[in-house]
Design a protein around this motif. Structure first.
Motif, mmCIF file in Angstrom:
data_model
loop_
_atom_site.group_PDB
_atom_site.id
_atom_site.type_symbol
_atom_site.label_atom_id
_atom_site.label_comp_id
_atom_site.label_asym_id
_atom_site.label_seq_id
_atom_site.Cartn_x
_atom_site.Cartn_y
_atom_site.Cartn_z
ATOM 1 N N VAL A 138 5.103 12.296 -43.760
ATOM 2 C CA VAL A 138 4.716 12.956 -42.781
ATOM 3 C C VAL A 138 4.807 11.990 -41.523
ATOM 4 N N ARG A 139 5.170 12.696 -40.362
ATOM 5 C CA ARG A 139 5.662 11.824 -39.176
ATOM 6 C C ARG A 139 4.485 11.044 -38.594
ATOM 7 N N PHE A 140 3.354 11.862 -38.040
ATOM 8 C CA PHE A 140 2.239 11.367 -37.631
ATOM 9 C C PHE A 140 0.949 11.599 -38.442
ATOM 10 N N ARG A 141 0.350 10.484 -39.049
ATOM 11 C CA ARG A 141 -0.686 10.354 -40.074
ATOM 12 C C ARG A 141 -1.797 9.584 -39.687
ATOM 13 N N GLY A 142 -3.111 10.142 -39.804
ATOM 14 C CA GLY A 142 -4.099 9.493 -39.404
ATOM 15 C C GLY A 142 -5.464 9.937 -39.437
ATOM 16 N N TRP A 143 -6.386 9.296 -38.881
ATOM 17 C CA TRP A 143 -7.800 9.847 -39.321
ATOM 18 C C TRP A 143 -8.321 10.214 -37.874
ATOM 19 N N PHE A 144 -9.504 11.072 -38.101
ATOM 20 C CA PHE A 144 -10.258 11.572 -36.898
ATOM 21 C C PHE A 144 -11.708 10.810 -37.560
ATOM 22 N N VAL A 145 -12.099 9.770 -36.740
ATOM 23 C CA VAL A 145 -13.343 8.915 -37.147
ATOM 24 C C VAL A 145 -14.263 9.931 -36.570
ATOM 25 N N ASN A 146 -14.946 10.780 -37.330
ATOM 26 C CA ASN A 146 -16.104 11.870 -36.503
ATOM 27 C C ASN A 146 -17.133 11.750 -37.374
ATOM 28 N N VAL A 180 -4.725 8.225 -34.532
ATOM 29 C CA VAL A 180 -6.248 8.147 -34.706
ATOM 30 C C VAL A 180 -6.902 8.997 -33.406
ATOM 31 N N ILE A 181 -8.216 9.637 -33.750
ATOM 32 C CA ILE A 181 -9.083 9.981 -32.891
ATOM 33 C C ILE A 181 -10.245 9.019 -33.006
ATOM 34 N N PRO A 182 -10.482 8.186 -32.228
ATOM 35 C CA PRO A 182 -11.222 7.102 -32.237
ATOM 36 C C PRO A 182 -12.752 7.445 -31.885
ATOM 37 N N GLY A 183 -13.555 8.113 -32.933
ATOM 38 C CA GLY A 183 -14.712 8.374 -32.591
ATOM 39 C C GLY A 183 -14.932 9.954 -31.891
ATOM 40 N N THR A 184 -16.380 10.542 -31.611
ATOM 41 C CA THR A 184 -16.545 11.686 -31.180
ATOM 42 C C THR A 184 -17.248 11.606 -30.005
ATOM 43 N N ASP A 185 -16.810 11.895 -28.612
ATOM 44 C CA ASP A 185 -17.578 12.010 -27.505
ATOM 45 C C ASP A 185 -18.282 10.752 -27.377
ATOM 46 N N LEU A 186 -17.870 9.789 -27.437
ATOM 47 C CA LEU A 186 -18.389 8.548 -27.217
ATOM 48 C C LEU A 186 -18.230 8.066 -25.610
ATOM 49 N N PRO A 187 -18.882 7.510 -25.067
ATOM 50 C CA PRO A 187 -18.726 6.860 -23.745
ATOM 51 C C PRO A 187 -17.388 6.610 -23.310
ATOM 52 N N ARG A 188 -17.030 6.666 -22.171
ATOM 53 C CA ARG A 188 -15.696 6.397 -21.644
ATOM 54 C C ARG A 188 -15.427 5.022 -21.375
ATOM 55 N N HIS A 189 -16.586 4.168 -21.185
ATOM 56 C CA HIS A 189 -16.478 2.874 -21.041
ATOM 57 C C HIS A 189 -16.286 2.058 -22.471
ATOM 58 N N GLY A 190 -16.270 2.643 -23.631
ATOM 59 C CA GLY A 190 -16.167 1.861 -24.735
ATOM 60 C C GLY A 190 -14.817 1.457 -24.989
ATOM 61 N N VAL A 191 -14.744 0.674 -26.079
ATOM 62 C CA VAL A 191 -13.195 -0.056 -26.256
ATOM 63 C C VAL A 191 -12.529 0.886 -27.330
ATOM 64 N N VAL A 203 -2.985 7.425 -30.051
ATOM 65 C CA VAL A 203 -4.224 8.167 -29.783
ATOM 66 C C VAL A 203 -4.122 9.606 -29.662
ATOM 67 N N THR A 204 -4.995 10.335 -30.330
ATOM 68 C CA THR A 204 -4.978 11.857 -30.132
ATOM 69 C C THR A 204 -6.466 12.289 -29.729
ATOM 70 N N HIS A 205 -6.324 13.519 -29.736
ATOM 71 C CA HIS A 205 -7.841 13.842 -29.044
ATOM 72 C C HIS A 205 -8.691 14.986 -29.819
ATOM 73 N N HIS A 206 -9.917 15.256 -29.556
ATOM 74 C CA HIS A 206 -10.690 16.104 -30.281
ATOM 75 C C HIS A 206 -10.235 17.574 -29.523
ATOM 76 N N HIS A 207 -10.257 18.607 -30.225
ATOM 77 C CA HIS A 207 -9.514 19.740 -29.901
ATOM 78 C C HIS A 207 -10.483 20.337 -28.769
ATOM 79 N N ALA A 208 -11.975 19.869 -28.795
ATOM 80 C CA ALA A 208 -12.540 20.273 -27.661
ATOM 81 C C ALA A 208 -12.787 19.447 -26.329
ATOM 82 N N GLU A 209 -11.673 18.461 -26.436
ATOM 83 C CA GLU A 209 -11.501 17.481 -25.403
ATOM 84 C C GLU A 209 -9.932 17.415 -25.077
ATOM 85 N N PRO A 210 -9.434 18.755 -24.490
ATOM 86 C CA PRO A 210 -7.952 18.655 -24.559
ATOM 87 C C PRO A 210 -7.565 17.481 -23.434
#
Length: 687
Positions: A138-146, A180-191, A203-210
């Protein structure tokens, strides 16, 4: 000939290494010290001889020619041999370093999450055979830390800090993941997003946050979230997100859902036909696509065919350019069909068909949260054979460009995440062979019986429906139980709770309660038997293996068992209440509370060592809330006959007969606590 690695081994590293390579070098330096007892000497910026040379590939290396490839080359330098670890790009070099760490230093991909340190050794001998990496299937392989509440609550700081995210991203890289999608709806100042990029991940995105853009109503709380009325405001948010990420590795998510991860037409009811909705989504996706391509050369883009978007696409109401990866989702229970929505469960196949052109991938759950029957804290409730078959079937249908796995809080799901690692690497897996390999890694002092126990775990879970994936995770014992208590105490018992139709069907409320009681009661003996087998085996294992078996299997068994026992007692309480036997209903409600409290004890016992407070943010399954609901129920039941003095049941059932008619009330006014009364009444009633 053998190449020797020992405490004197030196490493030559690139001058001014990139951020991803620096992170990987820190890992291998730590790993070398853990295994051999001494931190290795790193040489940079000189031609001084070194035993291991980490560098970018030269043409003469004949390194494989695909992204993220790497090679090992043994090079003679007089009477010396050097091991050259080489790759064409940064992420390839990261994988090369971690492959060396795993293959030769013996560091497991999940060493952190399984408390599995590498074996200490004085020297390591490896054959001097060149090695080329194999291209992942698979070309793109990752986790959604959800639904990552455990990661959020583990430490005091919010949003989670580098201390939390680094072992997450390291494990993903060691599994060969690159996205990776690094977390769900975390504050934008996070690391979280910056650190993922620093470590080399796409880095990719939640489908609710295009495009990873800020939610419209957060940016414009006083405006209507309608693209039809406010296109320039939406586009400004998209433009800002693209500008911020344009120089990073990003798999851009193009999408258009409403605020709060729901269909946009809920807030904009003018879109009242499939044609109107599909046209709007197609128009927005094309606009986002053009905006990204204006700023990024050869961007990687995707569209999540999730929920209503999948249905509109299958009905030909949505048009998507062929070079955008179309992502198909399982139902949250491992089956590649549409997910259950409340009581509606259409199970529409969610895979590309022969006529579907372009690139395709999957979003797959090994953990889920749906307020019904999902597994959030516990292992995947169905046999892992289902995972193997469904993922391989998706690959055969052409969905092989992208795999995003809902990884949840990582620690409870190590086994299934490890299986997915093999699937996205090879394109196939023998589930039984993988299990044997996993068990031998996790429990080196163990026995073949452990593998059988993992298989038996899935056979013990409640089968609540006719489909093979209709198996219950631990949320089954908590969300429906709290719904039942609420429905009951609100005085609505004369009508069924429609929220439970998805599993009980349209039956009366007493039958709904009895359905759950019976299902749980039937399952308890199996959990008890498996628990006893595990506990019998534990003394035969080395202490570290005992802890791992408790954390990665017994923990899950005990959460299921406590949930089943709690729900059974709740059902008995309701049955006694309907018969007008309020003291007995009170006892059973107390027993339900005590059984559910065992789940809290299980969570606490798993918080040893570095895992202190890991489960304190159990806000989704929320065992503590279930316990509180049972406490509320028993207090309410005690009002039925023991109020207002809370002495009547003591007098009726517990006071010696010789005292009942001669005691002086003014000297017997200290009512028993709920716990004490329930325990003593239980003995009296023999339950």
């Amino acid at each position: 000939m053998a190449f020797v690695i020992n405490q004197h081994t030196t490493y030559r590293i690139p001058t001014a290494p990139s951020s991803p390579v620096r992170h990987a070098l820190k890992m291998v330096q730590r790993d070398h010290e853990q295994v051999l007892g001494t931190a290795p000497r790193l040489i940079s910026g000189t031609n001084e001889p070194a035993d291991i040379v980490i560098r970018y590939a030269a043409p003469e290396d004949c390194c494989p020619n695909w992204p993220e490839a790497f090679c090992f080359r043994f090079v003679k330098d007089g009477d010396r041999t050097e091991l050259h670890i080489a790759a064409d790009d940064d992420l390839g070099l990261v994988y090369a370093i971690l492959e060396f760490s795993g293959k030769h230093l013996g560091v497991d991909p999940f060493w952190f999450w399984a408390n599995l340190p590498p074996e200490r050794r004085s020297r390591i001998e490896i054959p001097e055979n060149d090695y080329d990496s194999q291209e992942p299937f698979v070309r793109f392989r990752g986790w959604f830390v959800n639904d990552e509440v455990c990661l959020i609550g583990w430490k005091e700081e919010y949003p989670p800090t580098r201390e939390v995210w680094e072992p997450v991203f390291e494990a993903l890289l060691r599994c060969g993941g690159n996205m990776v999608i690094p977390g769900t709806d975390l504050p934008r100042h996070g690391v979280h997003a910056d650190m993922a990029a620093e470590m080399g991940l796409w880095v990719t995105h939640h489908h609710a946050e295009p495009l990873g853009a800020e939610m419209f109503l957060r940016a414009y709380p006083d405006k209507k979230a309608s693209y039809q009325e406010n296109p320039e405001l939406f586009e400004a948010l998209w433009e800002e997100a693209i500008e911020k990420q344009k120089d990073h590795r990003v798999v851009w998510v193009l999408s258009f859902r409403g605020q709060g991860d729901q269909p946009f037409w809920i807030q904009d009811p003018a879109f009242n036909t499939p044609e109107k909705r599909g046209e709007m989504i197609s128009r927005v996706v094309r606009k986002q696509y053009d905006m990204v391509r204006a700023k990024v050369a050869n961007p990687q883009c995707s569209v999540a065919l999730y929920g209503e978007i999948s249905e509109l696409y299958k009905a030909d109401h949505i048009e998507i350019p062929d070079d955008i990866i179309k992502i198909w989702a399982d139902n949250g229970y491992g089956k590649m069909v549409s997910r259950r929505n409340g009581n509606e469960n259409l199970r529409i196949p969610a895979l590309p068909e022969l006529q579907d052109k372009g690139r395709h991938g999957i979003y797959y759950h090994v953990t889920f949260h749906d307020l019904q029957a999902s597994n959030h804290l516990t292992l995947f409730p169905t046999t892992t054979d289902l995972i193997g078959r469904e993922v391989e079937q998706a690959f055969k249908a052409g969905a092989k460009d992208y795999v995003l796995v809902n990884s949840g809080n990582i620690r409870p799901h190590v086994y299934t995440l490890d299986l997915i690692r093999e699937l996205w690497t090879k394109g196939e897996a023998s589930v039984e062979e993988h299990l044997q390999s996993f068990v031998s890694r996790m429990f080196p002092s163990g026995s073949p019986e452990i593998a059988a126990m993992f298989n038996d775990y899935a056979r013990r879970t409640i089968k609540y429906g006719s489909n093979e994936d209709d198996r219950a995770g631990e949320e089954f014992y908590h969300h429906p139980a709290r719904q039942i208590v609420g429905h009951w105490l609100q005085g609505r018992s004369e009508q069924p709770d429609s929220r439970l139709y998805w599993v009980t069907g349209t039956v009366d409320f007493p039958e709904q309660v009895e359905w759950f009681r019976r299902k749980c009661s039937e399952t308890i003996p199996g959990w008890i038997e498996l628990k006893e087998r595990i506990e019998k085996l534990l003394p035969e294992l080395a202490e570290p293996d005992q802890i791992r078996l408790k954390d990665h299997l017994l923990f899950h068994v005990e959460l299921h068992m406590s949930g089943c026992e709690g729900f059974e007692a709740l059902g008995q309480s309701y049955a006694a209440y309907r018969e007008g036997n309020f003291p007995l209903a009170f006892v059973y409600a107390s027993q339900a509370m005590w059984k559910y409290e065992k789940g809290l004890i299980v969570l606490k016992q798993a918080e040893h060592g570095k895992w202190g407070n890991f489960f304190r943010a159990d806000w989704l399954t929320n065992i503590e809330s279930t316990v509180q609901n049972m406490d509320t129920l028993r207090r309410w039941l005690r009002m039925h006959g023991d109020s207002p003095d809370f002495f009547a049941w003591y007098k009726q059932y517990l006071m010696p007969e010789t005292e009942k008619y001669i005691y002086l009330e003014n000297t017997h006014r200290n009512p028993l606590s709920d716990n004490e009364l329930a325990k003593r009444l239980a003995v009296k009633f023999g339950v």
